[in-house]
Design a protein around this motif. Structure first.
Motif, PDB file in Angstrom:
ATOM      1  N   PHE A 130      20.598 -14.338  14.288  1.00  0.00           N
ATOM      2  CA  PHE A 130      19.805 -14.956  13.223  1.00  0.00           C
ATOM      3  C   PHE A 130      18.407 -14.347  13.181  1.00  0.00           C
ATOM      4  O   PHE A 130      17.912 -13.966  12.114  1.00  0.00           O
ATOM      5  CB  PHE A 130      19.723 -16.467  13.442  1.00  0.00           C
ATOM      6  CG  PHE A 130      18.695 -17.153  12.585  1.00  0.00           C
ATOM      7  CD1 PHE A 130      18.961 -17.469  11.266  1.00  0.00           C
ATOM      8  CD2 PHE A 130      17.444 -17.485  13.106  1.00  0.00           C
ATOM      9  CE1 PHE A 130      18.002 -18.095  10.466  1.00  0.00           C
ATOM     10  CE2 PHE A 130      16.487 -18.114  12.323  1.00  0.00           C
ATOM     11  CZ  PHE A 130      16.770 -18.418  10.999  1.00  0.00           C
ATOM     12  N   HIS A 131      17.762 -14.247  14.329  1.00  0.00           N
ATOM     13  CA  HIS A 131      16.403 -13.706  14.374  1.00  0.00           C
ATOM     14  C   HIS A 131      16.376 -12.228  13.969  1.00  0.00           C
ATOM     15  O   HIS A 131      15.437 -11.780  13.302  1.00  0.00           O
ATOM     16  CB  HIS A 131      15.803 -13.907  15.762  1.00  0.00           C
ATOM     17  CG  HIS A 131      15.443 -15.330  16.056  1.00  0.00           C
ATOM     18  ND1 HIS A 131      14.337 -15.951  15.507  1.00  0.00           N
ATOM     19  CD2 HIS A 131      16.051 -16.277  16.817  1.00  0.00           C
ATOM     20  CE1 HIS A 131      14.267 -17.200  15.930  1.00  0.00           C
ATOM     21  NE2 HIS A 131      15.298 -17.424  16.726  1.00  0.00           N
ATOM     22  N   LEU A 132      17.409 -11.479  14.341  1.00  0.00           N
ATOM     23  CA  LEU A 132      17.473 -10.080  13.938  1.00  0.00           C
ATOM     24  C   LEU A 132      17.607  -9.955  12.425  1.00  0.00           C
ATOM     25  O   LEU A 132      17.031  -9.048  11.809  1.00  0.00           O
ATOM     26  CB  LEU A 132      18.653  -9.384  14.627  1.00  0.00           C
ATOM     27  CG  LEU A 132      18.511  -9.134  16.121  1.00  0.00           C
ATOM     28  CD1 LEU A 132      19.798  -8.547  16.688  1.00  0.00           C
ATOM     29  CD2 LEU A 132      17.348  -8.205  16.413  1.00  0.00           C
ATOM     30  N   ALA A 133      18.347 -10.878  11.817  1.00  0.00           N
ATOM     31  CA  ALA A 133      18.493 -10.855  10.364  1.00  0.00           C
ATOM     32  C   ALA A 133      17.157 -11.136   9.676  1.00  0.00           C
ATOM     33  O   ALA A 133      16.856 -10.557   8.624  1.00  0.00           O
ATOM     34  CB  ALA A 133      19.543 -11.877   9.923  1.00  0.00           C
ATOM     35  N   VAL A 134      16.353 -12.017  10.275  1.00  0.00           N
ATOM     36  CA  VAL A 134      15.011 -12.264   9.741  1.00  0.00           C
ATOM     37  C   VAL A 134      14.173 -10.996   9.854  1.00  0.00           C
ATOM     38  O   VAL A 134      13.459 -10.622   8.910  1.00  0.00           O
ATOM     39  CB  VAL A 134      14.339 -13.441  10.477  1.00  0.00           C
ATOM     40  CG1 VAL A 134      12.870 -13.574  10.050  1.00  0.00           C
ATOM     41  CG2 VAL A 134      15.087 -14.747  10.214  1.00  0.00           C
ATOM     42  N   TYR A 135      14.253 -10.323  11.004  1.00  0.00           N
ATOM     43  CA  TYR A 135      13.519  -9.062  11.178  1.00  0.00           C
ATOM     44  C   TYR A 135      13.909  -8.072  10.087  1.00  0.00           C
ATOM     45  O   TYR A 135      13.058  -7.414   9.490  1.00  0.00           O
ATOM     46  CB  TYR A 135      13.840  -8.452  12.548  1.00  0.00           C
ATOM     47  CG  TYR A 135      13.024  -8.980  13.703  1.00  0.00           C
ATOM     48  CD1 TYR A 135      12.610 -10.304  13.755  1.00  0.00           C
ATOM     49  CD2 TYR A 135      12.694  -8.161  14.765  1.00  0.00           C
ATOM     50  CE1 TYR A 135      11.881 -10.786  14.827  1.00  0.00           C
ATOM     51  CE2 TYR A 135      11.955  -8.631  15.845  1.00  0.00           C
ATOM     52  CZ  TYR A 135      11.562  -9.945  15.870  1.00  0.00           C
ATOM     53  OH  TYR A 135      10.833 -10.414  16.927  1.00  0.00           O
ATOM     54  N   ASP A 136      15.216  -7.948   9.845  1.00  0.00           N
ATOM     55  CA  ASP A 136      15.688  -6.983   8.853  1.00  0.00           C
ATOM     56  C   ASP A 136      15.196  -7.332   7.453  1.00  0.00           C
ATOM     57  O   ASP A 136      14.981  -6.436   6.623  1.00  0.00           O
ATOM     58  CB  ASP A 136      17.209  -6.913   8.870  1.00  0.00           C
ATOM     59  CG  ASP A 136      17.745  -6.228  10.122  1.00  0.00           C
ATOM     60  OD1 ASP A 136      16.969  -5.522  10.786  1.00  0.00           O
ATOM     61  OD2 ASP A 136      18.939  -6.410  10.424  1.00  0.00           O
ATOM     62  N   ALA A 137      14.998  -8.608   7.186  1.00  0.00           N
ATOM     63  CA  ALA A 137      14.542  -9.038   5.862  1.00  0.00           C
ATOM     64  C   ALA A 137      13.097  -8.657   5.592  1.00  0.00           C
ATOM     65  O   ALA A 137      12.628  -8.750   4.462  1.00  0.00           O
ATOM     66  CB  ALA A 137      14.720 -10.551   5.702  1.00  0.00           C
ATOM     67  N   THR A 138      12.381  -8.200   6.624  1.00  0.00           N
ATOM     68  CA  THR A 138      11.008  -7.733   6.400  1.00  0.00           C
ATOM     69  C   THR A 138      10.997  -6.369   5.710  1.00  0.00           C
ATOM     70  O   THR A 138       9.996  -5.986   5.108  1.00  0.00           O
ATOM     71  CB  THR A 138      10.244  -7.575   7.736  1.00  0.00           C
ATOM     72  OG1 THR A 138      10.831  -6.515   8.504  1.00  0.00           O
ATOM     73  CG2 THR A 138      10.262  -8.870   8.534  1.00  0.00           C
ATOM     74  N   HIS A 139      12.109  -5.638   5.840  1.00  0.00           N
ATOM     75  CA  HIS A 139      12.204  -4.263   5.311  1.00  0.00           C
ATOM     76  C   HIS A 139      11.143  -3.366   5.954  1.00  0.00           C
ATOM     77  O   HIS A 139      10.710  -2.386   5.351  1.00  0.00           O
ATOM     78  CB  HIS A 139      12.118  -4.251   3.782  1.00  0.00           C
ATOM     79  CG  HIS A 139      13.252  -4.992   3.155  1.00  0.00           C
ATOM     80  ND1 HIS A 139      14.479  -4.418   2.916  1.00  0.00           N
ATOM     81  CD2 HIS A 139      13.346  -6.299   2.764  1.00  0.00           C
ATOM     82  CE1 HIS A 139      15.296  -5.323   2.384  1.00  0.00           C
ATOM     83  NE2 HIS A 139      14.635  -6.470   2.295  1.00  0.00           N
ATOM     84  N   ASN A 140      10.759  -3.722   7.158  1.00  0.00           N
ATOM     85  CA  ASN A 140       9.843  -2.903   7.949  1.00  0.00           C
ATOM     86  C   ASN A 140      10.560  -2.568   9.250  1.00  0.00           C
ATOM     87  O   ASN A 140      10.713  -3.423  10.125  1.00  0.00           O
ATOM     88  CB  ASN A 140       8.557  -3.675   8.248  1.00  0.00           C
ATOM     89  CG  ASN A 140       7.545  -2.858   9.051  1.00  0.00           C
ATOM     90  OD1 ASN A 140       7.901  -1.885   9.702  1.00  0.00           O
ATOM     91  ND2 ASN A 140       6.289  -3.260   9.007  1.00  0.00           N
ATOM     92  N   PRO A 141      11.057  -1.333   9.416  1.00  0.00           N
ATOM     93  CA  PRO A 141      11.878  -0.997  10.585  1.00  0.00           C
ATOM     94  C   PRO A 141      11.154  -1.124  11.911  1.00  0.00           C
ATOM     95  O   PRO A 141      11.783  -1.197  12.968  1.00  0.00           O
ATOM     96  CB  PRO A 141      12.281   0.466  10.317  1.00  0.00           C
ATOM     97  CG  PRO A 141      11.224   0.990   9.397  1.00  0.00           C
ATOM     98  CD  PRO A 141      10.844  -0.183   8.524  1.00  0.00           C
ATOM     99  N   LEU A 142       9.817  -1.194  11.899  1.00  0.00           N
ATOM    100  CA  LEU A 142       9.086  -1.291  13.154  1.00  0.00           C
ATOM    101  C   LEU A 142       9.368  -2.601  13.885  1.00  0.00           C
ATOM    102  O   LEU A 142       9.330  -2.649  15.120  1.00  0.00           O
ATOM    103  CB  LEU A 142       7.590  -1.139  12.908  1.00  0.00           C
ATOM    104  CG  LEU A 142       7.123   0.263  12.508  1.00  0.00           C
ATOM    105  CD1 LEU A 142       5.624   0.264  12.225  1.00  0.00           C
ATOM    106  CD2 LEU A 142       7.453   1.281  13.590  1.00  0.00           C
TER     107      LEU A 142
END
Length: 236
Positions: free
Chosen positions: A156-168
């Motif tokens: 779930f948290h990784l999906a939130v990270y991906d939703a930033t569209h910032n690969p960093l």
């Protein structure tokens, strides 16, 4: 490409990490450069004697670090040269002092995840929401059935990270994965660790869906406050 460079079958333990290291070693030994094409998935499976899911996990790791890109219908290409010394340099702490490791890592999580939640609330797409909600639904299902949801919580948290569209954001997590994973591995042998944070994952999703950055930050802080309280209580 150096004709003497070959990929060798791997032993059974920790396959995904070994594939990552084997590919990094292959890139270095073959002196591949940015723009060069990597072996096809089937070739990697046969050469390394591992399954498709293991190869794909290693590829996702490389993608998260911004090292390769997969072009549909064409193949996987190197974006920058790597070696076993540079592809994965985890930032880790002394795990014999678990309480201190968790509290120190939590300080980093608080900064990264609050910012990631706020950016995700601003940048998320309809497709992102579909993915995040699917991960959340799976997390809730496992939590209700088993009382714990470690891998699903992380997803779930990784999906939130991906939703930033910032690969960093993903790249930072990959560098700190060893330290971060302690939070999803029943620390202190307590399956109820951070269980009280469960409802706030849904309210975090709601804030992201509503494109409410401040709300997303508040809900993330609620999750991490529960985590901090449990670290301090359960480690006494």
């Amino acid at each position: 490409m150096d004709a003497g460079s070959v990929l060798q079958p791997l032993p059974a333990l920790d396959r995904a990490r070994q594939v990552t290291l084997a590919l990094a070693r292959y890139v270095a030994d073959a002196k591949l450069q940015a723009g060069d094409r990597l072996p096809a998935e089937r070739e990697l499976m046969a050469s390394l004697a591992v399954g498709r899911s293991t190869i794909r996990e290693a590829i996702r790791h490389f993608q998260a670090l911004g090292v390769i890109e997969t072009r549909k219908g064409s193949g996987t290409y190197l974006l920058r040269p790597v070696s076993p010394d540079t592809i994965h340099m985890p930032l880790s702490l002394d795990t014999t002092r678990l309480r201190d490791v968790l509290l120190q890592t939590l300080e980093v999580r608080r900064g990264i995840e609050c910012e990631a939640a706020m950016v995700a609330a601003r940048m998320r797409t309809a497709e992102d929401l579909t993915v995040i909600e699917a991960k959340l639904d799976q997390m809730e299902k496992v939590h209700l059935e088993q009382g714990t949801s470690g891998p699903e919580d992380l997803a779930f948290h990784l999906a939130v990270y991906d939703a930033t569209h910032n690969p960093l954001f993903r790249q930072i997590l990959e560098q700190m994965r060893e330290s971060f994973e302690h939070f999803w591995a029943s620390p202190f042998d307590r399956k109820d660790f951070a269980r009280r944070s469960f409802p706030f994952h849904r309210t975090l999703f709601n804030a992201i869906a509503a494109q409410d950055p401040d709300g997303a930050r508040r809900e993330t802080l609620k999750i991490l406050e529960v985590v901090e309280e449990d670290i301090k209580e359960m480690s006494q």
